[in-house]
Scaffold this active site. Sequence first.
Site, PDB file in Angstrom:
ATOM      1  N   ARG A   9       1.063  -1.212  -0.037  1.00 39.69           N
ATOM      2  CA  ARG A   9       0.130  -0.107   0.035  1.00 39.69           C
ATOM      3  C   ARG A   9       0.917   1.204   0.030  1.00 39.69           C
ATOM      4  NH1 ARG A   9      -4.844  -0.096   4.163  1.00 39.69           N
ATOM      5  NH2 ARG A   9      -3.469  -2.107   4.735  1.00 39.69           N
ATOM      6  N   ARG A  10       1.919   1.221   0.785  1.00 39.43           N
ATOM      7  CA  ARG A  10       2.872   2.294   0.997  1.00 39.43           C
ATOM      8  C   ARG A  10       4.323   1.969   0.845  1.00 39.43           C
ATOM      9  NH1 ARG A  10      -0.794   3.676   4.797  1.00 39.43           N
ATOM     10  NH2 ARG A  10       0.387   2.697   6.573  1.00 39.43           N
ATOM     11  N   GLU A  41      -5.081 -23.334   0.181  1.00 43.74           N
ATOM     12  CA  GLU A  41      -5.117 -23.964   1.168  1.00 43.74           C
ATOM     13  C   GLU A  41      -4.753 -23.129   2.429  1.00 43.74           C
ATOM     14  OE1 GLU A  41      -4.726 -28.018   1.487  1.00 43.74           O
ATOM     15  OE2 GLU A  41      -5.435 -27.010   3.305  1.00 43.74           O
ATOM     16  N   ILE A  49      -2.715 -26.387   8.851  1.00 45.45           N
ATOM     17  CA  ILE A  49      -3.296 -27.598   8.402  1.00 45.45           C
ATOM     18  C   ILE A  49      -3.731 -27.848   7.234  1.00 45.45           C
ATOM     19  CG2 ILE A  49      -5.149 -29.066   9.558  1.00 45.45           C
ATOM     20  CD1 ILE A  49      -5.219 -27.197  11.834  1.00 45.45           C
ATOM     21  N   LYS A  65     -14.807 -19.491   6.583  1.00 43.90           N
ATOM     22  CA  LYS A  65     -14.127 -20.833   6.611  1.00 43.90           C
ATOM     23  C   LYS A  65     -15.050 -22.061   6.269  1.00 43.90           C
ATOM     24  CE  LYS A  65     -10.110 -19.154   9.011  1.00 43.90           C
ATOM     25  NZ  LYS A  65      -9.564 -19.018  10.351  1.00 43.90           N
TER      26      LYS A  65
END
Lengths: 430, 430
Positions: free
Chosen positions: B44-45, B128, B135, B204
């Site tokens: 961003r910066r 993933e 995991i 999720k």
Amino acid sequence: MALKVALLGCGVVGSQVVRLMHEQADDLAARIGAPLELAGVAVRRLGRRRDADVDPALLTTDAEALVTRDDIDVVVEVIGGIEPARSLILAALNSGKSVVTANKALLAEDGATIHAAARAGNADLYFEAAVAGAIPLIRPLRESLTGDHVHRVLGIVNGTTNYILDQMDSSGASFSDALGEAQALGYAEADPTADVEGFDAAAKAAILAGIAFHSRVTAADVHREGITEITATDVASAKAMGYVIKLLAICARSDDGRSFGVRVHPAMIPRTHPLAGVREAYNAVFVEARSAGQLMFYGAGAGGAPTASAVLGDIVAVGRNVLAGTRGPEESTYADLVVHPMGETVTRYHVSLDVADKPGVLARVADMFAKQDVSIQTVRQEGHGADAQLVLVTHRASDAALSATIEALRELDIVRDVVSVMRVEGEDTP
Amino acid sequence: MALKVALLGCGVVGSQVVRLMHEQADDLAARIGAPLELAGVAVRRLGRRRDADVDPALLTTDAEALVTRDDIDVVVEVIGGIEPARSLILAALNSGKSVVTANKALLAEDGATIHAAARAGNADLYFEAAVAGAIPLIRPLRESLTGDHVHRVLGIVNGTTNYILDQMDSSGASFSDALGEAQALGYAEADPTADVEGFDAAAKAAILAGIAFHSRVTAADVHREGITEITATDVASAKAMGYVIKLLAICARSDDGRSFGVRVHPAMIPRTHPLAGVREAYNAVFVEARSAGQLMFYGAGAGGAPTASAVLGDIVAVGRNVLAGTRGPEESTYADLVVHPMGETVTRYHVSLDVADKPGVLARVADMFAKQDVSIQTVRQEGHGADAQLVLVTHRASDAALSATIEALRELDIVRDVVSVMRVEGEDTP
């Protein structure tokens, strides 16, 4: 255009593969992008009663002809053992057919030949079912963790021995009683050697170590001890100290990372360790990697349906690859690390000694440990008089130093018997 | 020929990706078959202090230009959030570049668009790291279990809330004290809403349900309740009954298998359940499948290095695919199952009522449950006189019936307060 599958073997696993290919036909077709067709089943004898509902016209005793038949796309090998499985798999791969196998013994004995044939035949070789049954372990290690640096793989990979040890722990049974029960329940075979002597776990350890460390490992590289000498007394004594005895497979890098050890042996682990809670015939494997940290995989390590689940997952993967004209990941052995001898393994030890009831015994015993630079963490005396036992737990030491210590102790007149020597594992894991 | 990687974002995860790409360069090259080259990093910066040792010449604020640069092979997005991540990922995929992302929010909100762009661009989309950090869960579900029939996915997928609930359970802390501690330790953000209100876990859950049931699921399909209303009293009361409160994500098929529910809410689970032992910020997920049985995956669900491990595994996979001119598995939504409303969810409930101290109270309360066909398993009275509380645990009932019961109870003059209503899960799992 159906994908044609040749099945080698129609026993416990094979009959489940047949059933699931049939019951889940629509789902499997949708997931692959083409229907699967069971095009032939090689069996040893025709006319035998089978669990699976197989069209008798598909059965053949000529496995050699089946695996090289022009129309076959995928060969699924669930016979087990070295021959004829090896010749059949090689014939399939040589004629460019992809192979899905659950054969840990073959991969551990002669994986290099099999992998080379897959490469040469431009064919896939998938074997998720070879280790820990239904538990996804090969694919996570080969693919998910391939961006990481695995330090150690440690776990329970043989359900039969875990069942036996769990029975011994929970009921106080002797090894032979627990084995008998496991046999009665179908968890152990009539000839239990492959399980109880650790051969099965050693084959799995070799496969896991090879993948984890990107090196070639065979069953011969694995230090192997079984559970036949574990007594009810060992189990009770471990229990009294807050430990449980498990048959562990351990693949661990050396501290400098340049070599690794692979071993299968019974070990005491703290009852608070997650592996201590793995009951009956379940499997569980810890993978420790530099960035991922500690991972655990748990589930059914054997059995017809669980193993068939892993086989079918591989069939779908191979099917997708065949349709896309591509292949899955190859064997990776570039790191070519050395397997160090068992003597270089560093761990902790629990030693029980039957000693004479004389003053100065502890000093003389302690001296033997000190001479080999094996540092003692705790020592306590159990019983007294003629029944006195010394129970020692060491700090981390090399297996060579410990062995030398034990040898020296056996020479000592005050040591009547070395009752048991057992490694202590899992104290550095949560 | 190096594979050129464009990195979007160089924060907690991005800086670890940079570090590991550098530290593990040789291994990654060997595993992929070609070296990886970090070809640009969008931030961003410019000029900000960073953890990662990035060549300043690689930094750019023009992410749009970076993702479509001709020489880029793989775009790694670790910015998070919906925009600009979505536009950048779409631009990358549209120009045929494969994408690795850890962006659960985006995939849960607009996965269909992203997956469609991957298909149209003939590019890979790997994610993933989006669920449960290091995991391996997405790959096992998408690939290893694709030959099976998943019934249920149930687990702890948010480390922040698990840390908070674990603290409340172990020290008796209030929610706000435990949150403050989590913030001080960096487990919770200054604005903890996404975690404590269950948004993160819901995203999720949507991703897991979509993969497990081969259907399209968005965050809007997820019934979501956070943990902000959990009191120290709730935790203590659960503890007294042998339970622990966890924020669970549950994706479960209906009994007829034709629909499924996706929900995130706090629940009481037996202290003997393996998920009860998941401490601190760890994650653990159970997957229950028809043939595989019950599997558990456990590990670090967040953090820079663990998440980077998953990202790097995906980069290796994409790299191999790019070299082989192929692609990984696509989104699979063929089953197109219906997400059923929360009211159809069937589970058990723990209900605490503040009741008047009068004869006949239990009969009238029990009558309200009976009217909705909610069967009571246990009931006990805590305290007495003016402080009397009725604590009821039901048998399995639909959420709609339970809600109607609670509404009716609130109308009852003898019920002074419905103190808490909590679902009870995990009693059918070992």
